[in-house]
Design an enzyme around this catalytic site. Structure first.
Site, PDB file in Angstrom:
ATOM      1  N   CYS A 188       0.848  -1.199   0.000  1.00 31.07           N
ATOM      2  CA  CYS A 188       0.000   0.000   0.000  1.00 31.07           C
ATOM      3  C   CYS A 188       0.884   1.250   0.000  1.00 31.07           C
ATOM      4  O   CYS A 188       1.205   1.811   1.054  1.00 31.07           O
ATOM      5  CB  CYS A 188      -0.929  -0.006   1.225  1.00 31.07           C
ATOM      6  SG  CYS A 188      -2.138   1.336   1.195  1.00 31.07           S
ATOM      7  N   THR A 439     -25.938   2.746  11.134  1.00 31.78           N
ATOM      8  CA  THR A 439     -27.041   2.536  10.205  1.00 31.78           C
ATOM      9  C   THR A 439     -27.821   3.820  10.031  1.00 31.78           C
ATOM     10  O   THR A 439     -27.875   4.658  10.935  1.00 31.78           O
ATOM     11  CB  THR A 439     -27.991   1.424  10.688  1.00 31.78           C
ATOM     12  OG1 THR A 439     -29.014   1.220   9.700  1.00 31.78           O
ATOM     13  CG2 THR A 439     -28.644   1.793  12.018  1.00 31.78           C
ATOM     14  N   TYR A 440     -28.367   3.978   8.842  1.00 31.08           N
ATOM     15  CA  TYR A 440     -29.257   5.105   8.549  1.00 31.08           C
ATOM     16  C   TYR A 440     -30.650   4.566   8.211  1.00 31.08           C
ATOM     17  O   TYR A 440     -31.502   5.291   7.726  1.00 31.08           O
ATOM     18  CB  TYR A 440     -28.705   5.933   7.386  1.00 31.08           C
ATOM     19  CG  TYR A 440     -27.280   6.399   7.626  1.00 31.08           C
ATOM     20  CD1 TYR A 440     -27.013   7.547   8.374  1.00 31.08           C
ATOM     21  CD2 TYR A 440     -26.202   5.663   7.141  1.00 31.08           C
ATOM     22  CE1 TYR A 440     -25.711   7.956   8.617  1.00 31.08           C
ATOM     23  CE2 TYR A 440     -24.897   6.070   7.380  1.00 31.08           C
ATOM     24  CZ  TYR A 440     -24.658   7.218   8.107  1.00 31.08           C
ATOM     25  OH  TYR A 440     -23.362   7.615   8.361  1.00 31.08           O
ATOM     26  N   ASN A 441     -30.820   3.229   8.442  1.00 29.39           N
ATOM     27  CA  ASN A 441     -32.083   2.544   8.140  1.00 29.39           C
ATOM     28  C   ASN A 441     -32.508   2.732   6.696  1.00 29.39           C
ATOM     29  O   ASN A 441     -33.681   2.932   6.391  1.00 29.39           O
ATOM     30  CB  ASN A 441     -33.192   3.017   9.101  1.00 29.39           C
ATOM     31  CG  ASN A 441     -32.860   2.690  10.548  1.00 29.39           C
ATOM     32  OD1 ASN A 441     -32.644   3.585  11.371  1.00 29.39           O
ATOM     33  ND2 ASN A 441     -32.806   1.413  10.860  1.00 29.39           N
ATOM     34  N   THR A 442     -31.505   2.691   5.808  1.00 33.85           N
ATOM     35  CA  THR A 442     -31.799   2.803   4.383  1.00 33.85           C
ATOM     36  C   THR A 442     -31.092   1.691   3.617  1.00 33.85           C
ATOM     37  O   THR A 442     -30.071   1.171   4.068  1.00 33.85           O
ATOM     38  CB  THR A 442     -31.318   4.157   3.807  1.00 33.85           C
ATOM     39  OG1 THR A 442     -29.890   4.262   3.979  1.00 33.85           O
ATOM     40  CG2 THR A 442     -31.996   5.321   4.497  1.00 33.85           C
ATOM     41  N   THR A 451     -31.282  -2.906   8.942  1.00 35.53           N
ATOM     42  CA  THR A 451     -30.170  -3.551   8.235  1.00 35.53           C
ATOM     43  C   THR A 451     -29.289  -4.390   9.162  1.00 35.53           C
ATOM     44  O   THR A 451     -28.232  -4.858   8.755  1.00 35.53           O
ATOM     45  CB  THR A 451     -29.289  -2.487   7.546  1.00 35.53           C
ATOM     46  OG1 THR A 451     -28.724  -1.624   8.553  1.00 35.53           O
ATOM     47  CG2 THR A 451     -30.087  -1.655   6.568  1.00 35.53           C
TER      48      THR A 451
END
Length: 545
Positions: A188, A439-442, A451
């Site tokens: 890297c 999470t953004y619940n999308t 999710t």
């Protein structure tokens, strides 16, 4: 090379006080003009070749101008960006060639406009960027891409600051050198170059950069630990630990060794994130800019601002074409699995069988169609035995199972780190928790989605690849939720991240947003780090008992 000329007062550019920034910028302006005047008159020529001048003076000025270019693009303060643009224009007007950015922004995989738009729309991100710039004097491309997820970025930067700059068992230059060793295991160059610059900034011996054999014996002794943790951490034993702790005058202390393994595991996993997000070299570093003129037309300083010649100007912010119900199919599978949970649970014997089946199958997933990467001498000199890696050893080597009930981060690793490296265990735990629970619940365009099942499947699949088993998890869910292209991406990211390609990044979750794919890469990075760390801490615990 990263520059911090005391006369230029780069640090003051990170001040939230506009007057302090203005005063610092004036000094930088004067320094640039002084360097140009020292070189003497610039020949009046229409030739595309740069005018001849003293090489050392030219090199110093080029480094200075590259840093000004970086500030014109990456400084979180608009007033400084504008002043740097004006300075570059002034330099160009007197006949001195100015640098221009190479590449299309922080990432090869994500349009620059989409990444930079985040800070414009989110005041919290802008504040985090200002804090990072004040501490580091730069805003690197990794932070810009992580900016999609401010809660995580804040924790990541706090952890980095504590690990690299605060009081701790290891000296500052050793911390950066260990970072170089870890990043080099995966070739890297982005992280290697970053820490080479920081290593020199904190007074590291340049001779050490000629190769691991030039470093002190104590650091050379970490070579075996580095390669085992990066590629086969389950092979680490208390005997490896004992050799490091009982090496007479070259011995490490337990506290130092904890610091070492955290650095190694962090930079192995951060190399995965770097490759997985297609991170480009930072503008002011090698590969991030060029002084060569564009091939088609004269280069104007305005191109720095408007992005002329980049792919996004030609194609715009196009969305990937809609695919037939990819997201809906995944959501339906999650729903069906939840319903099965509610009806009945598999027996412990069946769940153990499913784990072993998944572990075996994960070793047979082909990673990349590309030919094997051969590390360049420039990178491989920072670690020993470049041939030691994954290759096909999984098909002939049994990976033992580590039951989380027998040794876990929560019940064992956390307390060990906190005892030997006070308070750092808490920072690490916070970072793991944020990545796992973020999470953004999308899902793509769908709102209000739980999710958690999908996030757990990703995390547990990575740990399964390392032989780590959760007795209460049904590994049959993994095949239901993670398709083959996603598994190929995950395996490559975790084991041989240097082989990640844009095609592989584009091929999984094609309807999902870039921010969601970056979220996946955060999960992969943290799950890998925790897996490596568990084996290292277990070996240390066994040595201590």
């Amino acid at each position: 090379m990263y520059v911090r000329d005391a006369a230029g007062r780069w640090d003051a550019l990170g001040s939230r006080d506009s007057r302090s920034r203005h005063a610092a910028m004036e000094l930088i302006h004067q320094e640039v003009i002084k360097r140009i005047e020292t070189m003497g008159p610039i020949p009046d020529t229409q030739s595309s070749s740069p005018p001849a001048m003293d090489e050392s003076l030219s090199s110093d000025l080029n480094v200075l101008l590259a840093h000004v270019l970086m500030l014109s693009k990456r400084c979180p303060y608009e007033d400084i960006r504008k002043k740097c643009m004006c300075l570059l224009q002034k330099v160009q007007d007197v006949g001195v060639r100015i640098p221009r950015p190479v590449g299309n922004g922080p990432s090869r995989f994500i349009l620059e406009k989409e990444i930079l738009q985040v800070s414009k729309l989110d005041e919290r991100i802008q504040s985090i960027f200002e804090d990072a710039f004040a501490v580091l004097g730069r805003l690197d491309n990794i932070s810009l891409v992580m900016g999609f997820h401010p809660h995580y970025l804040e924790s990541f930067l706090k952890t980095q600051h504590y690990l690299l700059q605060m009081d701790g068992p290891l000296s500052l230059h050793c911390r950066h050198y260990i970072g170089i060793m870890a990043a080099a295991r995966h070739q890297c160059t982005y992280l290697v170059n970053l820490h080479v610059n920081d290593f020199l900034q904190v007074g590291g011996d340049p001779k050490w950069l000629n190769g691991l054999e030039e470093a002190p014996q104590k650091l050379q002794a970490l070579g075996e630990l580095n390669k085992i943790l990066a590629h086969r951490p389950w092979l680490l034993t208390k005997e490896h630990i004992e050799r490091l702790l009982k090496a007479e005058e070259h011995s490490w202390s337990l506290a130092e060794l904890i610091h070492v393994v955290v650095l190694l595991t962090l930079y192995h996993s951060l190399a995965s994130f770097t490759f997985g997000c297609g991170i480009n070299p930072d503008i002011h570093t090698d590969g991030g800019h060029t002084f060569r003129p564009p091939s088609l037309s004269g280069y104007c300083v305005c191109d720095i601002a408007n992005g002329n010649g980049t792919l996004e100007e030609m194609f715009g912010n196009q969305q990937v074409s809609e695919l037939s119900g990819e997201v809906e199919v995944l959501m339906e599978k999650m729903k069906q699995l939840q319903e099965c949970h509610d009806e009945e649970e598999a027996s412990q014997e069946e769940m153990a069988t499913r784990f072993e089946r998944e572990k075996t199958e994960s070793m047979l997933v082909v990673t990349s169609e590309d030919e094997e990467c051969v590390p360049s001498r420039d990178v491989s000199r920072h670690f020993e035995d470049p041939s030691y890696g994954y290759k096909d050893f999984y098909r002939r080597e049994h990976v033992p199972t580590l039951r989380v009930q027998d040794y876990s981060w929560e019940d064992h690793g956390f307390s060990l780190v906190n005892r030997l490296y006070p308070d750092f265990g808490q920072l690490l735990d916070e970072k793991f928790q944020i990545a796992y629970n973020l999470t953004y619940n999308t899902m793509a365009t769908h709102q209000g989605v739980d999710t958690s099942m999908l996030r757990r499947a990703i995390w547990n699949y990575i740990h399964c690849m390392f032989g780590i088993r959760y007795d209460d998890y049904d590994y049959g869910e993994i095949n239901q939720l993670l398709d083959r292209s996603f598994k190929v991406y995950i395996k490559t990211m975790v084991r041989t991240p240097e082989k990640i390609t844009k095609r592989m990044y584009d091929s999984f979750w094609r309807q999902f947003q870039h921010s969601e794919k970056v979220h996946v890469n955060l999960l992969l990075m943290e799950a890998r780090m925790q897996a490596e760390l568990l084996y290292a801490l277990r070996a240390i615990t066994r040595y201590m008992t």
